[in-house]
Structure formats: structure tokens, C-alpha cells
Write a protein that holds these residues in place. Structure first.
Motif, PDB file in Angstrom:
ATOM      1  N   ASN A 169       7.680   9.452  -3.117  1.00 25.61           N
ATOM      2  CA  ASN A 169       8.396   8.639  -4.044  1.00 25.61           C
ATOM      3  C   ASN A 169       7.855   7.098  -3.869  1.00 25.61           C
ATOM      4  OD1 ASN A 169      10.352  10.536  -4.782  1.00 25.61           O
ATOM      5  ND2 ASN A 169      11.662  10.195  -3.237  1.00 25.61           N
ATOM      6  N   ASP A 173       6.439   4.589  -6.814  1.00 31.62           N
ATOM      7  CA  ASP A 173       6.967   3.424  -7.062  1.00 31.62           C
ATOM      8  C   ASP A 173       5.984   2.418  -6.854  1.00 31.62           C
ATOM      9  OD1 ASP A 173       9.656   4.323  -7.046  1.00 31.62           O
ATOM     10  OD2 ASP A 173      10.189   3.931  -4.547  1.00 31.62           O
ATOM     11  N   ASN A 176       4.317   2.623 -10.499  1.00 28.26           N
ATOM     12  CA  ASN A 176       5.274   1.986 -11.453  1.00 28.26           C
ATOM     13  C   ASN A 176       5.231   0.499 -11.077  1.00 28.26           C
ATOM     14  OD1 ASN A 176       6.088   4.393 -12.589  1.00 28.26           O
ATOM     15  ND2 ASN A 176       7.836   4.501 -11.268  1.00 28.26           N
ATOM     16  N   HIS A 177       4.899  -0.119  -9.800  1.00 34.10           N
ATOM     17  CA  HIS A 177       4.901  -1.665  -9.901  1.00 34.10           C
ATOM     18  C   HIS A 177       3.873  -2.156 -10.485  1.00 34.10           C
ATOM     19  CE1 HIS A 177       6.310  -4.887  -7.302  1.00 34.10           C
ATOM     20  NE2 HIS A 177       4.890  -5.007  -6.992  1.00 34.10           N
ATOM     21  N   PHE A 252      10.451  -5.362  -2.492  1.00 34.41           N
ATOM     22  CA  PHE A 252       9.991  -4.181  -2.829  1.00 34.41           C
ATOM     23  C   PHE A 252       9.257  -3.660  -1.800  1.00 34.41           C
ATOM     24  CE2 PHE A 252       6.319  -1.602  -4.650  1.00 34.41           C
ATOM     25  CZ  PHE A 252       7.093  -0.911  -5.230  1.00 34.41           C
ATOM     26  N   SER A 255      11.703  -2.084   0.590  1.00 33.93           N
ATOM     27  CA  SER A 255      12.131  -0.948  -0.006  1.00 33.93           C
ATOM     28  C   SER A 255      11.505   0.203   0.214  1.00 33.93           C
ATOM     29  CB  SER A 255      12.557  -1.059  -1.589  1.00 33.93           C
ATOM     30  OG  SER A 255      11.440  -1.194  -2.313  1.00 33.93           O
TER      31      SER A 255
END
Length: 260
Positions: A169, A173, A176-177, A252, A255
Motif C-alpha cells: 500500500n 501511495d 499516487n503522490h 505523508f 503516514s
């Protein structure tokens, strides 16, 4: 017995020093203000070694794995991926302003005014260079590098050294960043692009009203002046945008480590 003891000592040394070095060196090679082409590789490696010596006492126990086994290779690759992944997030923050400068420069007619970026070795518009220098000075003045190192060192606690890394995941991410980088650049450049677009629309109306008007002789310099004026006006909101994007970048990074 002596050979076995020495092999165990070598495995412990690898786990305690070399694996943190791979993670830290990968991070140092990617981040903008240290991993840039202006900084020699020897200096970056020296800083990574120094940081490793300081960080190793704070790291918890690491798995004892033989240095010549497949598990050791997997752990090494995981440390490199963690360092590169966290460093990429910080690089996206700086490239955001480079892309915004390219968007504005292309619309206002400054796209031809380019120069070689010494940090990346590619041609970028001069406006992007101005933004890069401004962002770098702001980042260092606001101690952003200290916050970045603090969040990165925290990864040794949240993602211990082992065969498990960021996770599937986290890699999605990170992919997608990239869209966040382009969207944020567009939001930053949108006011200036809109202002220049309104000027060009006005010139289009003038051309229809007076076809004999030499729009190519007047439109370019006037559009350039309005673009420079828009950039000057937008500099008043440069710091709030930079602060917001920096907070989103550090959030981010946390995360990715599974932190709230």
C-alpha cells in the motif's frame, strides 16, 4: 569455535551498522539539498556514515542474519527502498515548484529563457530556478531539514530493520503522490496562468476589432510584463503555500510509516 565466533561477530556488525547505513545513505542520495549534483558523493557518503554512527545506539535490536544469505540481501534491498521512498517524498516537494515555474513560464512567453539546473543537470526555465532557490532557502531557514531528518530517523522505530519494508500500500501511495505534485503545482501556478490568459483574450478581442493592429509585435512584450507583474503579486502568498505543502509532505512521510 573461533571461526564461528568471528562469523557471529561479523553478522552482528552487518546488522547493527551496515543495514542502517544503507537506509540512511539511500535517503541522503535522493533528498534535494544534500543529494543534489552540487554536493560531491564523498561528502554525502561521509554525512551518511556520520549519521549512522550517531543513530546506531538509538536503534533497537536487529535480527542476526548471516551476511551471505538470501535474507540478508532482502533486508538490504528493503532498507534501500525505505530510504529512496522517503527521500522521493521530499524531492516531490521541491519539484512541485519547478513544475509550477515551468507552467507559468510557458504561458507568459519565458519558456525559451532556460538554463542548466546544476542540481539536476537538465535545462529548466529561469523562473523555475528562481523558485528552486527560494524554496531551498526557505526550507533551510525554517529548519525543514531538521524536521525531515527527525521524521526519517523515526522510521527506524516504526519500520524496524527486517525483511518487511514499507508494504504494498505504501508503494501505491508513493505512485499516487506524483499526482499530488502535479495538482499542487497547477494550483500554485493557476492565478498567474489565468491572469496571462485574460490578457491574451483581450488581445484576441482587439485583433478582431482592429485587424490591422500588429498583435504579434505588441502581444508578446505586454503579455510578458503582465506575467512578471502576476509573479510579483503572487510572491506575497508564496510562504503560506510553501508552509502548507511542507506540512502535507511531512504528514505523508509519517503516514508511509503507519503513523497518524
Amino acid at each position: 569455535m573461533g571461526a564461528e565466533a568471528s562469523a557471529d561477530m561479523i553478522g552482528q556488525w552487518v546488522g547493527q551498522h551496515l543495514w542502517p547505513l544503507f537506509r540512511i545513505a539511500s535517503f541522503m542520495m535522493v533528498i534535494p539539498f544534500v543529494g543534489a549534483g552540487l554536493v560531491p558523493a564523498r561528502i554525502r557518503l561521509g554525512l551518511a556514515l556520520l549519521m549512522t554512527v550517531l543513530v546506531v545506539p538509538m536503534i533497537g535490536p536487529v535480527p542476526t542474519v548471516d551476511a551471505l544469505t538470501g535474507d540478508a540481501v532482502v533486508i538490504t534491498l528493503q532498507q534501500i527502498m525505505i530510504g529512496v521512498g522517503l527521500g522521493f517524498v521530499l524531492t516531490a516537494l521541491f519539484q512541485l515548484f519547478v513544475i509550477a515555474g515551468q507552467m507559468i513560464a510557458m504561458q507568459m512567453g519565458l519558456g525559451f529563457a532556460s538554463m542548466v539546473d546544476p542540481a539536476n543537470g537538465v535545462n529548466v526555465p529561469t523562473l523555475s530556478q528562481v523558485y528552486t532557490i527560494t524554496v531551498t532557502l526557505l526550507f533551510l531557514a525554517m529548519n525543514g531539514h531538521l524536521v525531515a531528518f527527525e521524521v526519517f530517523i523515526e522510521s527506524f522505530r516504526t519500520i524496524p530493520i527486517g525483511t518487511t519494508g514499507l508494504g504494498q500500500n505504501a508503494y501505491w501511495d508513493l505512485a499516487n503522490h506524483i499526482s499530488w505534485m502535479f495538482v499542487s503545482a497547477m494550483l500554485l501556478a493557476l492565478p498567474a496562468i489565468t491572469a496571462v490568459l485574460i490578457v491574451y483574450i483581450a488581445f484576441g478581442v482587439m485583433t478582431r476589432a482592429a485587424p490591422q493592429l500588429n498583435i504579434f509585435a505588441l502581444g508578446f512584450p505586454i503579455g510578458l510584463l503582465f506575467g512578471l507583474f502576476a509573479i510579483w503579486v503572487l510572491h506575497a502568498d508564496f510562504l503560506p503555500h510553501f508552509d502548507q505543502y511542507s506540512r502535507e509532505t511531512f504528514d505523508f512521510m509519517r503516514s508511509l510509516q503507519g503513523l497518524p
